[in-house]
Enzyme design. Structure first.
Site, mmCIF file in Angstrom:
data_model
loop_
_atom_site.group_PDB
_atom_site.id
_atom_site.type_symbol
_atom_site.label_atom_id
_atom_site.label_comp_id
_atom_site.label_asym_id
_atom_site.label_seq_id
_atom_site.Cartn_x
_atom_site.Cartn_y
_atom_site.Cartn_z
ATOM 1 N N GLU A 184 3.928 4.364 -39.198
ATOM 2 C CA GLU A 184 2.607 3.504 -39.000
ATOM 3 C C GLU A 184 1.411 3.872 -40.026
ATOM 4 O OE1 GLU A 184 -0.109 1.136 -35.910
ATOM 5 O OE2 GLU A 184 1.424 2.390 -35.016
ATOM 6 N N LYS A 226 5.624 0.591 -40.374
ATOM 7 C CA LYS A 226 5.064 -0.168 -39.750
ATOM 8 C C LYS A 226 3.554 -0.268 -40.473
ATOM 9 C CE LYS A 226 3.113 -1.212 -35.056
ATOM 10 N NZ LYS A 226 3.080 -1.087 -33.542
#
Length: 359
Positions: A184, A226
């Site tokens: 992420e 992400k």
């Protein structure tokens, strides 16, 4: 070429591909105790374990919702919690074909000598934690690196050494212990920059990250990305969803290897409806898109549900209906077939931006 060798090799690839199933996405329900406390405070509900558990049970047992999800990210507390009837949440998810995931980072800390730039903590003891979480039923993990756009940041050294290499170390440790790592990278929307600046920084960040993942022999087929969508800063005028989509897909095409099975976007403070509409536009872009383009939303799946619930047992059905509406909408958006919703729930169009957001 990855030199990754592990007894989990095939399992990692299978689980990453499963999470990337078209038409499905991830519910991020991994808010820390402090963060979920702020959410509960917004509906005048006390931040105690029973209320946190009640909210998670509402989300995980909502009728027909889990068919639109392939994974749910949990906070450590939630991984070991059960429904009021005593059924472990992990079992609830597994029986519905939803993989449990776990947040493994320990939050961000500001780096001395920088203008507010941060690095993510949590590498110490990560291997042991991952092994414990796998034993408890988790099959993927999340680690959030945060960057911001300003006159001089993110600096190349902070970007490549601190955050990209931290993500790479996290990823390979997860894979050694059977967990698919979600990589992420959130470039905060804070600021007055235009979409072109966001696109340039996003490309630079992603390129450095995949260089680091390669250097650490991470098995890309057993990972997920992400990222933020490419948007203007929060203090700049908004642009059309088609413009967001064009810049976002181009940034991915230039930097993300085809070996990665899926890109699951964060919502980054967009309203529920805005995040869904932008995701839909991204999936309507023509051209090469070798990855599933899906969602890993927290606030953008839960806001109208929270408003409808307000901590009251009699409101659970309405809250679960609101969650179903958003889950179905985002499922359609992953296929590029979302037509919009004329009957939006309370809070669905409300901006969820929080400056310098801590998760």
């Amino acid at each position: 070429m990855s030199n990754f060798k592990s007894k989990y090799h095939d399992e990692l690839i299978a689980n990453a591909a499963y999470i990337g199933t078209p038409g499905k996405g991830i519910l991020a329900a991994d808010e820390s105790t402090g963060t979920i406390g702020k959410r509960l405070a917004s509906i005048n509900v006390e931040n105690v374990e029973t209320n946190r558990r009640a909210l998670r049970e509402l989300l995980f047992t909502a009728p027909n919702v889990l068919q639109y999800l392939s994974g749910v990210i949990l906070f450590e507390e939630t991984l070991y919690q059960s429904t009021a009837a005593g059924k472990p949440f992990v079992d609830v998810l597994n029986e519905a074909g939803v993989l449990p995931g776990i947040k493994v980072d320990k939050g961000t800390v500001e780096l001395a000598g920088t203008d507010g730039e941060t690095t993510t903590q949590g590498l110490d003891g990560l291997g042991a934690r991952c092994a414990k979480y796998y034993e408890a039923g988790a099959r993927f993990a999340k680690w959030r690196a945060v960057l911001k756009i300003g006159p001089n940041e993110p600096s190349l050294s902070i970007l490549s050494i601190e955050n990209a290499y931290g993500l790479a170390r996290y990823a390979v440790i997860c894979q050694e212990n059977g967990l698919v790592p979600i990589v992420e990278l959130e470039i905060l929307v804070d600021g007055s920059h235009d979409i072109h600046k966001c696109a340039a920084i996003t490309e630079r960040v992603l390129a450095a990250t995949y260089k680091a993942l390669s250097d650490h022999h991470v098995l890309l087929e057993g990972t997920l990305l992400k990222p933020n969508m490419v948007t203007p800063g929060s203090d700049s005028p908004k642009v059309a969803p088609e413009v967001v989509a064009e810049h976002t897909v181009r940034a991915l095409q230039r930097t993300v290897p085809a070996a990665v099975p899926a890109v699951v976007f964060l919502s980054g403070g967009q309203s529920e409806e805005e995040a869904t509409v932008n995701l839909n536009a991204i999936n309507q872009v023509k051209g090469k898109k070798p990855w599933t383009l899906s969602f890993s939303f927290g606030r953008a799946l839960q806001q109208s549900t929270l408003k409808a619930w307000s901590g009251k047992e009699e409101n659970v059905k309405n809250a679960q209906d609101a969650l179903l509406t958003r889950a179905k909408a985002n499922s359609e958006a992953t296929l590029g077939t979302y037509k919009g919703n004329s009957q939006l729930g309370e809070g669905a169009s409300e901006s969820l931006h929080v400056k310098d957001y801590k998760y």
